[in-house]
Write an enzyme that holds these catalytic residues in place. Sequence first.
Site, PDB file in Angstrom:
ATOM      1  N   GLY A 236       7.183   5.092  -3.967  1.00  0.00           N
ATOM      2  CA  GLY A 236       8.158   5.090  -2.899  1.00  0.00           C
ATOM      3  C   GLY A 236       9.108   3.911  -2.926  1.00  0.00           C
TER       4      GLY A 236
ATOM      5  CG  ASP B 189      -0.627   2.669   0.439  1.00  0.00           C
ATOM      6  OD1 ASP B 189      -1.378   3.417   1.110  1.00  0.00           O
ATOM      7  OD2 ASP B 189       0.070   3.080  -0.508  1.00  0.00           O
TER       8      ASP B 189
END
Length: 554
Positions: free
Chosen positions: A10, A123
Amino acid sequence: MLLGRLGEGGMGTVYLGRAPDDRLVAVKVIRAELARVPEFRARFRREAAVAQRVARFCTAEVLDVVDPADGAPYLVTEYIDGPTLTQAVARGGPLTSADLERVAVSVAAALTAIHAAGLIHRDLKPSNVLLSPLGPRVIDFGIARAVDAETIISKDMHVVGTPAFMAPEQAIGDPVTAAADIFSWGGLVTFAGTGSYPFGEGPTHAQLYRVVHHEPNLDGLPDMLRDVVEAAMHKAPNARPSAQELLIRLVNLGTTTKPDPEVTQLVRTASASLLPLQMTPPDNGTSQTQAAQAAPAAVSPTRHAGDRIAVDQTDPGSHRRRPRLPWRSPLGRVATVLCGAVALVVATVIAIMAMRPANGSGTDVRGWAEVARTVAADADATRGVNATLAARLSLAAYRISPSPQTRASLITSFAGRYATPLTGHTLSILGGAFSPDGNLFATASADRTVELWDVTRPAQPTLLATLTGHTDWVLAVAFSPDGRTLATGGNDGTARLWDITDPHKPVTRATLTGHNAHVRDVAFSPNGRLLATAGDDNTARLWDVTDQARPRQL
């Protein structure tokens, strides 16, 4: 120098590169649309600077941060060679108790260093843990943020994370603290030990609902670890242990009495100061030391501190001689659990143990193929630390069962020793392709050119032509099935068609415009009438190239 692309996420694209000192590095280039936001660039610089302060044990060391005025910023880290935890579980199933505890301790140690530097990972998941030959390593600080960073972007990213491992406060959009990483650690250990997600599978919204309202499924976890994971996955952030407290509990795991106060104090001192620890001399009086938190480059791959036998990793029989480690010293225990080096001889042992087909009959082709894949994977995981051992494993894998994977491993191990370099480009080569007949090779480069090579005599390749026209990096090349047309794609947002009927005199046939960002890949259909292009604008496009002078977007 860039060698190839490792992956894309991303935040940007990660490339494999080679540093001036010849070691392999990972280069993470930030996406163009993010790089255009001034607030993001400022945050990127700030976080990268903080990341450089993270102790290097159990993480990928940040080597350099570059933010050019006329290009996308990028981050250079050490390259970690090895499968992800996700890949390891998919290939071999849940980890055994010893391997599971090793991963649990290593990741907790990494979080201790990350949080001590003022960072939150945000994350943490199995795909962000690499099982390197020197032990588990936590990677990808791409969406980590400095605890004190309060920019518009960081506020907008408060729900970033992976649903299966997200903390409840992340799922509902509450402020995220370091406690969220502890919750994710519990989910990661659960996956590693059971092969299942702690809150099951299904649509994202269903997973997030269970994260907030249900208790995790810890069935299958060893009892000793289960209690620690339960504490880490408490719904209330302030009820979870800190990374340092987590590490203390893990170091004392299995202790029948109360935690060893000496060990506990050592862990606190080490994690607070993030300075190397030294072992006490082993029983034989020799004064060898090992830093518990030293960078991987400082750890010898062939000997542990205090070993009574130095093991030759290139000797396939050396697995019979196990070194004796100084486990009895509390300091030795701490130094070893904090990401101690994993002996490379393990790869050889795996290869030798695997030299039997699945059914034991010696005739099961599928069993041998699986053995070959395992040995080839071990060769690839070992190559960055011990090239000689990797070469032997690659050769063994190919002899067991020739396949595309074992052939690729063999080529990677040996081709560089005998290959003839193709010199001509002035900057990194970013893509390449063979013509269908194998006589031509095309290379795409950051110098904005494509070069055509005659490789009918591989030992003496000949440069036939240099194709110019792209105004930015050329990323991709592809030959048509008949070998008479070459398609290229570049950072200038265009794809181009070239007539190479005479490869000495290529002719531009058409420029395909439509993408509004980099064209990453190009491919012809089997009949050569269609061209597919893929871009950073999140689109793939199909073109009718039957009339190459007038291609039509379909």
